[in-house]
Scaffold this motif. Structure first.
Motif, PDB file in Angstrom:
ATOM      1  N   ILE A  42     145.727  48.704  37.231  1.00 29.23           N
ATOM      2  CA  ILE A  42     145.646  50.126  36.899  1.00 29.23           C
ATOM      3  C   ILE A  42     144.355  50.737  37.430  1.00 29.23           C
ATOM      4  CG2 ILE A  42     145.532  51.802  35.010  1.00 29.23           C
ATOM      5  CD1 ILE A  42     147.319  49.851  33.398  1.00 29.23           C
ATOM      6  N   PHE A  43     143.243  50.014  37.258  1.00 30.98           N
ATOM      7  CA  PHE A  43     141.937  50.560  37.627  1.00 30.98           C
ATOM      8  C   PHE A  43     141.350  49.921  38.883  1.00 30.98           C
ATOM      9  CE2 PHE A  43     142.338  51.011  32.990  1.00 30.98           C
ATOM     10  CZ  PHE A  43     142.306  52.388  32.909  1.00 30.98           C
ATOM     11  N   ASN A  44     142.070  48.976  39.465  1.00 31.66           N
ATOM     12  CA  ASN A  44     141.636  48.299  40.689  1.00 31.66           C
ATOM     13  C   ASN A  44     140.236  47.673  40.541  1.00 31.66           C
ATOM     14  OD1 ASN A  44     142.308  47.402  43.225  1.00 31.66           O
ATOM     15  ND2 ASN A  44     141.321  49.139  44.262  1.00 31.66           N
ATOM     16  N   ARG A  45     140.003  47.090  39.367  1.00 31.78           N
ATOM     17  CA  ARG A  45     138.715  46.421  39.097  1.00 31.78           C
ATOM     18  C   ARG A  45     139.003  45.018  38.574  1.00 31.78           C
ATOM     19  NH1 ARG A  45     134.166  50.047  38.607  1.00 31.78           N
ATOM     20  NH2 ARG A  45     133.147  48.121  38.016  1.00 31.78           N
ATOM     21  N   THR A  46     138.120  44.113  38.886  1.00 27.20           N
ATOM     22  CA  THR A  46     138.267  42.760  38.383  1.00 27.20           C
ATOM     23  C   THR A  46     136.885  42.198  38.046  1.00 27.20           C
ATOM     24  OG1 THR A  46     139.301  40.624  38.792  1.00 27.20           O
ATOM     25  CG2 THR A  46     138.157  41.633  40.641  1.00 27.20           C
ATOM     26  N   SER A  47     136.889  41.128  37.273  1.00 25.38           N
ATOM     27  CA  SER A  47     135.632  40.524  36.845  1.00 25.38           C
ATOM     28  C   SER A  47     135.750  39.006  36.940  1.00 25.38           C
ATOM     29  CB  SER A  47     135.333  40.939  35.397  1.00 25.38           C
ATOM     30  OG  SER A  47     134.341  40.116  34.841  1.00 25.38           O
ATOM     31  N   ILE A  48     134.796  38.409  37.607  1.00 28.22           N
ATOM     32  CA  ILE A  48     134.764  36.945  37.706  1.00 28.22           C
ATOM     33  C   ILE A  48     134.582  36.341  36.314  1.00 28.22           C
ATOM     34  CG2 ILE A  48     133.453  34.986  38.611  1.00 28.22           C
ATOM     35  CD1 ILE A  48     135.115  36.406  40.729  1.00 28.22           C
ATOM     36  N   ALA A  49     133.736  36.945  35.495  1.00 29.83           N
ATOM     37  CA  ALA A  49     133.486  36.414  34.150  1.00 29.83           C
ATOM     38  C   ALA A  49     134.769  36.402  33.314  1.00 29.83           C
ATOM     39  CB  ALA A  49     132.401  37.226  33.452  1.00 29.83           C
ATOM     40  N   ILE A  50     135.562  37.461  33.396  1.00 25.73           N
ATOM     41  CA  ILE A  50     136.824  37.509  32.649  1.00 25.73           C
ATOM     42  C   ILE A  50     137.762  36.413  33.155  1.00 25.73           C
ATOM     43  CG2 ILE A  50     138.918  38.870  32.216  1.00 25.73           C
ATOM     44  CD1 ILE A  50     136.563  39.842  30.599  1.00 25.73           C
TER      45      ILE A  50
END
Length: 175
Positions: A42-50
């Motif tokens: 939806i927001f085109n964001r990702t997180s390595i920590a997640i």
């Protein structure tokens, strides 16, 4: 034999508690994966920590839930012949399989996992990815703990199998 049965009950209580406790991590994992998917698509964001939290939780569920799974006889088994065995036949399979396969393997992995964890702690290992989690030795500690719990549950299986094998046939459980 009643003393050994008491020990088996204690071990099974530990397996039950650890399994029920770790089962709550599945709900957290589902929420975390849902959040990750929403952020990504939806927001085109990702997180390595997640992402790393996801596989850490999965590892905890698998490692710390294995003894619970064994306690409830829900582990993977080729049931072609086993299901047809008598209670004493099943007890022989469980006893021999546990003594010659489960206990040695669980011990070796717990022992190696302990060294693996200590090495990770000694170098203050953290994620090699930017934005990843630190203190990787904490998740690696689940290896010796999980296999230690599995080893203990294996001891309870040995006790239960010997109990079945030493009973007269008229006293055997229906299972």
């Amino acid at each position: 034999m009643s003393f050994l049965i008491s020990i088996a009950r204690l071990i099974e209580g530990i397996s039950e508690y650890s399994g029920r406790t770790v089962s709550w991590l599945t709900s957290i994992l589902v929420v975390l994966i849902g959040y990750d998917v929403a952020m990504r698509y939806i927001f085109n964001r990702t997180s390595i920590a997640i992402f790393e939290w996801e596989w850490h939780l999965y590892a905890l569920i698998f490692l710390l839930g294995a003894a619970f799974t064994l306690k409830h006889d829900k582990h993977v088994r080729v049931d072609v012949f086993y299901s047809q065995f008598s209670p004493k036949g099943k007890a022989w399979v469980n006893l021999l399989g546990t003594l010659f396969w489960l206990l040695p393997v669980a011990y070796l992995i717990a022992w190696a996992g302990w060294k693996f964890t200590l090495n990770s702690y000694a170098i203050a290992e953290s994620s090699p990815d930017p934005g990843g989690l630190s203190m990787r030795y904490l998740i690696k500690a689940a290896i010796p703990v999980g296999f230690g719990l599995l080893f203990l549950q294996g001891l309870a299986w040995v006790i239960r199998s010997i109990d079945i094998l030493t009973r007269p046939s008229t006293e055997l459980p229906d299972k």
